[in-house]
Design a protein around this motif. Structure first.
Motif, mmCIF file in Angstrom:
data_model
loop_
_atom_site.group_PDB
_atom_site.id
_atom_site.type_symbol
_atom_site.label_atom_id
_atom_site.label_comp_id
_atom_site.label_asym_id
_atom_site.label_seq_id
_atom_site.Cartn_x
_atom_site.Cartn_y
_atom_site.Cartn_z
ATOM 1 N N LEU A 127 0.774 -1.233 -0.121
ATOM 2 C CA LEU A 127 0.062 0.119 -0.022
ATOM 3 C C LEU A 127 0.968 1.202 -0.116
ATOM 4 O O LEU A 127 1.916 1.428 0.558
ATOM 5 C CB LEU A 127 -0.716 0.153 1.022
ATOM 6 N N ILE A 159 -9.385 0.119 3.301
ATOM 7 C CA ILE A 159 -8.257 -0.669 2.845
ATOM 8 C C ILE A 159 -8.477 -2.057 2.666
ATOM 9 O O ILE A 159 -9.081 -2.839 3.370
ATOM 10 C CB ILE A 159 -7.142 -0.693 3.988
ATOM 11 N N GLN A 181 -6.337 -5.575 1.257
ATOM 12 C CA GLN A 181 -5.055 -6.019 0.863
ATOM 13 C C GLN A 181 -4.986 -7.504 1.079
ATOM 14 O O GLN A 181 -5.377 -8.012 1.845
ATOM 15 C CB GLN A 181 -3.867 -5.477 1.689
ATOM 16 N N LEU A 209 0.306 -4.900 7.133
ATOM 17 C CA LEU A 209 0.035 -3.691 7.146
ATOM 18 C C LEU A 209 0.168 -2.813 8.346
ATOM 19 O O LEU A 209 -0.056 -3.212 9.415
ATOM 20 C CB LEU A 209 -1.419 -3.483 6.982
ATOM 21 N N LEU A 236 -11.143 -2.282 7.141
ATOM 22 C CA LEU A 236 -9.783 -2.888 6.893
ATOM 23 C C LEU A 236 -10.146 -4.451 6.594
ATOM 24 O O LEU A 236 -10.720 -5.422 7.540
ATOM 25 C CB LEU A 236 -8.892 -2.797 8.160
#
Length: 221
Positions: free
Chosen positions: A76, A98, A100, A105, A119
Protein backbone atom coordinates in the motif's frame (compact mmCIF):
# COMPACT_ATOMS: atom_id res chain seq x y z
CA UNK A 1 -7.23 2.02 30.07
CA UNK A 2 -10.27 -0.06 30.92
CA UNK A 3 -10.14 -3.66 29.83
CA UNK A 4 -13.27 -4.22 27.76
CA UNK A 5 -13.11 -7.98 27.54
CA UNK A 6 -11.05 -10.76 29.00
CA UNK A 7 -8.88 -12.82 26.69
CA UNK A 8 -10.06 -15.94 28.49
CA UNK A 9 -13.29 -15.82 26.52
CA UNK A 10 -11.43 -16.56 23.28
CA UNK A 11 -9.04 -19.31 24.27
CA UNK A 12 -9.24 -22.40 22.08
CA UNK A 13 -6.61 -24.56 23.75
CA UNK A 14 -3.31 -25.41 22.14
CA UNK A 15 -4.36 -25.52 18.47
CA UNK A 16 -1.99 -23.24 16.45
CA UNK A 17 -3.48 -20.79 13.96
CA UNK A 18 -2.15 -22.78 11.00
CA UNK A 19 -3.96 -25.87 12.23
CA UNK A 20 -7.42 -24.29 12.26
CA UNK A 21 -9.79 -25.92 9.78
CA UNK A 22 -10.38 -23.97 6.55
CA UNK A 23 -13.87 -23.23 5.23
CA UNK A 24 -15.21 -23.23 1.66
CA UNK A 25 -14.91 -19.41 1.68
CA UNK A 26 -11.24 -19.65 2.68
CA UNK A 27 -10.50 -22.05 -0.19
CA UNK A 28 -12.39 -19.86 -2.68
CA UNK A 29 -10.36 -16.84 -1.54
CA UNK A 30 -7.05 -18.58 -2.22
CA UNK A 31 -8.32 -19.90 -5.56
CA UNK A 32 -9.04 -16.32 -6.63
CA UNK A 33 -5.56 -15.18 -5.56
CA UNK A 34 -3.93 -18.02 -7.52
CA UNK A 35 -5.91 -17.26 -10.66
CA UNK A 36 -4.96 -13.58 -10.46
CA UNK A 37 -1.29 -14.57 -10.09
CA UNK A 38 -1.53 -16.80 -13.17
CA UNK A 39 -3.17 -14.00 -15.15
CA UNK A 40 -0.20 -11.77 -14.24
CA UNK A 41 2.21 -14.43 -15.52
CA UNK A 42 3.53 -15.37 -12.09
CA UNK A 43 2.36 -18.99 -12.32
CA UNK A 44 2.49 -21.35 -15.30
CA UNK A 45 -0.61 -23.27 -16.34
CA UNK A 46 0.83 -26.40 -14.76
CA UNK A 47 1.64 -24.63 -11.49
CA UNK A 48 -1.84 -23.11 -11.43
CA UNK A 49 -3.51 -26.50 -11.90
CA UNK A 50 -1.35 -28.04 -9.19
CA UNK A 51 -2.03 -25.28 -6.68
CA UNK A 52 -5.75 -25.10 -7.45
CA UNK A 53 -6.05 -28.79 -6.74
CA UNK A 54 -4.14 -28.38 -3.49
CA UNK A 55 -6.29 -25.37 -2.49
CA UNK A 56 -9.56 -27.18 -3.11
CA UNK A 57 -8.33 -30.12 -1.01
CA UNK A 58 -6.73 -28.05 1.76
CA UNK A 59 -8.00 -28.75 5.24
CA UNK A 60 -6.25 -26.05 7.30
CA UNK A 61 -5.20 -22.41 7.15
CA UNK A 62 -1.56 -23.49 7.13
CA UNK A 63 -2.01 -25.55 3.96
CA UNK A 64 -3.68 -22.60 2.21
CA UNK A 65 -1.03 -20.11 3.32
CA UNK A 66 1.77 -22.24 1.84
CA UNK A 67 0.16 -22.00 -1.61
CA UNK A 68 0.53 -18.21 -1.74
CA UNK A 69 3.68 -17.65 0.34
CA UNK A 70 5.95 -17.06 -2.69
CA UNK A 71 3.60 -14.61 -4.41
CA UNK A 72 4.57 -10.94 -4.11
CA UNK A 73 2.42 -8.51 -2.21
CA UNK A 74 1.58 -5.16 -3.76
CA UNK A 75 2.42 -2.73 -0.95
CA UNK A 76 0.00 0.00 0.00
CA UNK A 77 1.17 3.59 -0.52
CA UNK A 78 3.00 4.91 2.53
CA UNK A 79 0.77 7.54 4.17
CA UNK A 80 2.19 11.06 4.03
CA UNK A 81 2.89 12.49 7.50
CA UNK A 82 0.41 15.21 8.42
CA UNK A 83 0.13 17.78 11.17
CA UNK A 84 -2.88 18.42 13.37
CA UNK A 85 -3.19 21.94 11.91
CA UNK A 86 -3.23 20.59 8.36
CA UNK A 87 -5.89 18.02 9.20
CA UNK A 88 -7.90 20.70 10.98
CA UNK A 89 -7.93 22.86 7.85
CA UNK A 90 -9.17 19.94 5.74
CA UNK A 91 -11.67 18.81 8.34
CA UNK A 92 -10.28 15.25 8.62
CA UNK A 93 -11.35 12.09 6.84
CA UNK A 94 -14.68 10.41 7.52
CA UNK A 95 -13.99 7.01 5.93
CA UNK A 96 -10.88 5.10 4.88
CA UNK A 97 -11.17 1.67 3.22
CA UNK A 98 -8.19 -0.69 2.92
CA UNK A 99 -8.28 -4.04 1.12
CA UNK A 100 -4.97 -5.93 0.91
CA UNK A 101 -3.93 -9.51 0.20
CA UNK A 102 -1.20 -10.95 2.40
CA UNK A 103 1.84 -9.13 3.73
CA UNK A 104 1.91 -6.74 6.68
CA UNK A 105 0.02 -3.48 7.08
CA UNK A 106 1.37 -0.82 9.43
CA UNK A 107 0.14 2.63 10.36
CA UNK A 108 2.74 4.41 12.49
CA UNK A 109 4.03 7.92 13.07
CA UNK A 110 1.81 10.98 12.44
CA UNK A 111 -0.90 9.27 10.41
CA UNK A 112 -4.36 10.77 10.16
CA UNK A 113 -7.07 8.91 12.08
CA UNK A 114 -10.45 8.96 10.26
CA UNK A 115 -13.89 8.63 11.82
CA UNK A 116 -14.25 5.12 10.36
CA UNK A 117 -11.63 2.66 9.11
CA UNK A 118 -12.75 -0.44 7.21
CA UNK A 119 -9.88 -2.88 6.98
CA UNK A 120 -9.85 -6.12 4.98
CA UNK A 121 -6.60 -8.08 5.16
CA UNK A 122 -6.57 -11.47 3.47
CA UNK A 123 -3.81 -13.48 5.15
CA UNK A 124 -1.58 -10.95 6.89
CA UNK A 125 -0.84 -8.99 10.07
CA UNK A 126 -1.94 -5.48 11.00
CA UNK A 127 -0.33 -2.97 13.38
CA UNK A 128 -2.06 0.32 14.17
CA UNK A 129 0.13 2.61 16.30
CA UNK A 130 -1.78 5.56 17.77
CA UNK A 131 1.06 6.97 19.87
CA UNK A 132 1.87 9.76 17.36
CA UNK A 133 -1.34 9.68 15.35
CA UNK A 134 -3.11 12.91 14.40
CA UNK A 135 -6.49 12.73 16.11
CA UNK A 136 -9.28 15.20 15.31
CA UNK A 137 -12.32 13.04 16.15
CA UNK A 138 -13.20 11.64 19.55
CA UNK A 139 -14.31 8.26 18.15
CA UNK A 140 -12.91 5.81 15.60
CA UNK A 141 -15.11 2.99 14.34
CA UNK A 142 -12.63 0.29 13.30
CA UNK A 143 -14.22 -2.56 11.34
CA UNK A 144 -11.70 -5.36 10.75
CA UNK A 145 -11.70 -8.62 8.79
CA UNK A 146 -8.52 -10.71 8.80
CA UNK A 147 -8.81 -14.01 6.96
CA UNK A 148 -6.64 -17.16 6.89
CA UNK A 149 -4.99 -16.22 10.15
CA UNK A 150 -3.30 -12.96 11.07
CA UNK A 151 -2.79 -10.80 14.14
CA UNK A 152 -4.03 -7.32 14.99
CA UNK A 153 -1.79 -5.18 17.22
CA UNK A 154 -3.11 -1.85 18.52
CA UNK A 155 -0.55 0.39 20.22
CA UNK A 156 -2.01 3.19 22.34
CA UNK A 157 -1.08 5.93 24.76
CA UNK A 158 -2.87 7.23 27.87
CA UNK A 159 -6.16 8.85 26.85
CA UNK A 160 -6.95 6.31 24.11
CA UNK A 161 -9.51 3.65 25.00
CA UNK A 162 -10.06 0.51 22.90
CA UNK A 163 -13.41 -1.32 23.07
CA UNK A 164 -13.25 -4.86 21.69
CA UNK A 165 -16.39 -6.52 23.04
CA UNK A 166 -18.02 -6.55 19.57
CA UNK A 167 -14.99 -8.10 17.82
CA UNK A 168 -15.23 -11.81 16.98
CA UNK A 169 -11.82 -13.44 17.49
CA UNK A 170 -12.00 -16.95 16.06
CA UNK A 171 -9.31 -19.44 17.04
CA UNK A 172 -7.13 -16.89 18.81
CA UNK A 173 -6.74 -14.77 21.93
CA UNK A 174 -7.49 -11.23 23.06
CA UNK A 175 -4.60 -9.76 25.06
CA UNK A 176 -5.09 -6.43 26.84
CA UNK A 177 -1.64 -5.35 28.04
CA UNK A 178 -2.32 -1.87 29.37
CA UNK A 179 -2.98 -0.73 32.95
CA UNK A 180 -6.38 0.33 34.20
CA UNK A 181 -7.42 3.79 33.07
CA UNK A 182 -6.25 6.78 35.09
CA UNK A 183 -9.13 9.07 36.02
CA UNK A 184 -6.81 12.07 35.73
CA UNK A 185 -6.18 11.41 32.02
CA UNK A 186 -9.08 12.60 29.84
CA UNK A 187 -10.24 10.29 27.06
CA UNK A 188 -8.99 11.71 23.76
CA UNK A 189 -10.09 8.88 21.48
CA UNK A 190 -12.32 5.84 21.82
CA UNK A 191 -11.63 3.07 19.29
CA UNK A 192 -14.65 0.82 18.78
CA UNK A 193 -13.38 -2.39 17.18
CA UNK A 194 -15.85 -4.62 15.34
CA UNK A 195 -15.57 -7.37 12.72
CA UNK A 196 -13.83 -10.73 12.71
CA UNK A 197 -10.35 -12.27 12.95
CA UNK A 198 -9.94 -15.79 11.65
CA UNK A 199 -7.49 -17.72 13.83
CA UNK A 200 -5.49 -14.68 14.91
CA UNK A 201 -4.66 -12.76 18.10
CA UNK A 202 -5.63 -9.23 19.10
CA UNK A 203 -3.12 -7.35 21.27
CA UNK A 204 -3.76 -3.91 22.80
CA UNK A 205 -0.64 -2.47 24.44
CA UNK A 206 1.48 0.57 25.15
CA UNK A 207 4.72 1.07 23.19
CA UNK A 208 7.97 -0.31 24.50
CA UNK A 209 8.23 2.05 27.42
CA UNK A 210 6.50 2.26 30.77
CA UNK A 211 3.41 4.25 31.67
CA UNK A 212 5.55 6.36 34.00
CA UNK A 213 7.85 7.28 31.12
CA UNK A 214 4.82 8.21 29.05
CA UNK A 215 3.45 10.49 31.76
CA UNK A 216 6.88 12.17 32.14
CA UNK A 217 7.40 12.44 28.38
CA UNK A 218 10.54 10.31 28.44
CA UNK A 219 11.76 8.24 25.52
CA UNK A 220 12.12 4.48 25.63
CA UNK A 221 15.59 3.06 26.11
Amino acid sequence: MTEDRSSDGHSVGEVPAGGIRASHADRDEVVEILRDAAADGRLTAEELDERLTAALNARTFGELARLTRDLPVAPLPVPTPVSRAEVGRRGGKDLVEINQRFGTLRRTGPWEVPRRLELRMHGGDVKLDFTQAVITHDTLDLDVYLSIGGDLVIVVRPGIVVATHELNVGGGDLKIRVPKSDGNVPVELRVNVTGRLRAGDVVVRYPRRTLGQWMRGESAL
